[in-house]
Design an enzyme around this catalytic site. Structure first.
Site, PDB file in Angstrom:
ATOM      1  N   GLY A   1      -3.548  -2.311  17.919  1.00  0.00           N
ATOM      2  CA  GLY A   1      -3.646  -2.442  16.471  1.00  0.00           C
ATOM      3  C   GLY A   1      -2.751  -1.423  15.800  1.00  0.00           C
ATOM      4  O   GLY A   1      -3.095  -0.240  15.704  1.00  0.00           O
TER       5      GLY A   1
ATOM      6  N   LYS B   1       0.860  -1.174   0.000  1.00  0.00           N
ATOM      7  CA  LYS B   1       0.000   0.000   0.000  1.00  0.00           C
ATOM      8  C   LYS B   1       0.895   1.221   0.000  1.00  0.00           C
ATOM      9  O   LYS B   1       1.800   1.343   0.831  1.00  0.00           O
ATOM     10  CB  LYS B   1      -0.923   0.031   1.221  1.00  0.00           C
TER      11      LYS B   1
ATOM     12  N   SER C   1      -5.422  10.472  18.156  1.00  0.00           N
ATOM     13  CA  SER C   1      -4.041  10.744  17.729  1.00  0.00           C
ATOM     14  C   SER C   1      -3.238  11.317  18.893  1.00  0.00           C
ATOM     15  O   SER C   1      -2.337  12.134  18.704  1.00  0.00           O
ATOM     16  CB  SER C   1      -4.035  11.710  16.545  1.00  0.00           C
TER      17      SER C   1
END
Length: 320
Positions: A291, A67, A199
């Site tokens: 994750g 990606k 974030s």
């Protein structure tokens, strides 16, 4: 090669299909049939952009590729979202390019699928309350994916900017679930499963907030310095992740590792639970899944969407 444009992804890839693809590739990673390549991530010195590559090879799923993309913070002036990416797949038998797939929605779906996989395998028995920390764009995907794998009865949420909590309330309403905005003390005490998707660079959920059997999915942006959870909370939990080395270097566990309150051996690949090579939650009171987002997740969902697009006549074939 096959091209699947970004505009077609929403009509092809479902949260359920993303879940199946991500769960399968985590299992392949644990069994040694798939591995990620080193990540490249650079500030390019133009438009304040971060650009990089994530790739890997899944022998079992026959997915090889990468990606490419990143974060363009000034994209609003172009009428575009800040995160932009494309997945490229290659034929593992010949090396020829096999597909180019729009990666923006796929990234959101695969990120949500990863937390849902952890909830399926690690949530405490009888979990009823889902806690959401963060109300950004990704939060709606996270809530929908979580509700798809577990029968929650209520959602509670907190966000550093309370005016954004409407997104959580609206998503919960769409799912037929009651929603309540709470402070972090209540969220940690009442939620059986917590998804943190921010974030942040300073801990939000503290050790003292979390009481009783709880599973936490730390899904926020991963980079050097990121931090959503108190290292003391991490130190007393049973720890799981998608990729151990990445979690300890740029993921949620980096700070506890730096403080030497955890070691590499304390962090377990979630794929081991999926394949039955680890008991998972066991008798642990708190479990945490970090994750970090790996290239193999992107390849897995891209490979699945190419097959769906071909079956439905939505893939474009081009010669190169």
């Amino acid at each position: 090669m096959w091209v699947v444009p970004e505009k077609e992804i929403a009509g092809l890839m479902t949260p359920e299909a993303a879940f199946d693809a991500v769960e399968a590739v985590f299992a392949s990673m644990a069994s040694g049939d798939a591995y990620n390549f080193p990540v490249v991530r650079e500030a390019i010195g133009h438009e304040d952009a971060l650009y990089g590559f994530k790739g890997g090879f899944d022998r079992k799923g026959a997915n090889l590729g990468l990606k490419a993309g990143g974060y363009w913070p000034n994209n609003q002036k172009h009428g575009l979202i800040n995160h932009q990416s494309t997945v490229f797949l290659f034929d593992p038998d010949t090396g020829r390019v096999a597909a180019a797939v729009g990666g923006n929605l796929l990234t959101a779906l695969r990120t949500a699928a990863a937390s849902a996989v952890s909830i399926k395998h690690l949530a405490p028995a009888g979990a009823k309350v889902l806690g959401m920390i963060g109300a950004g764009h990704q939060s709606a995907f996270q809530m929908r994916a979580a509700a798809g794998v577990h029968g929650f009865e209520k959602v509670i949420g907190w966000n550093p900017h309370p005016e954004m909590l409407g997104r959580l309330a609206d998503t919960a309403a769409d799912l037929g679930l009651p929603f309540e905005a709470v402070d972090l003390d209540r969220l940690g005490a009442e939620a059986d499963v917590i998804i943190s998707i921010t974030s942040a660079f300073d801990p939000l959920l503290m050790d003292g907030h979390v009481t009783g059997p709880t599973h936490i999915a730390a899904m926020g942006t991963d980079t050097k310095g990121k931090q959503e959870l108190d290292p003391a909370l991490i130190a007393r939990a049973r720890l799981f992740t998608d990729e151990v080395a990445q979690s300890l270097s740029i993921g949620e566990f980096q700070h506890a590792a730096a403080q030497k309150t955890i070691s590499d051996s304390d962090v377990i690949a979630i794929g081991r639970v999926i394949t039955g090579n680890h008991e998972g939650r066991g008798n642990a009171e708190v479990t945490i899944f970090d994750g970090t987002g790996v290239g193999l997740q992107d390849l897995a969902v891209a490979g699945a969407v190419v097959e769906l697009a071909r079956q439905q006549g939505k893939a474009i074939e081009v010669e190169i």
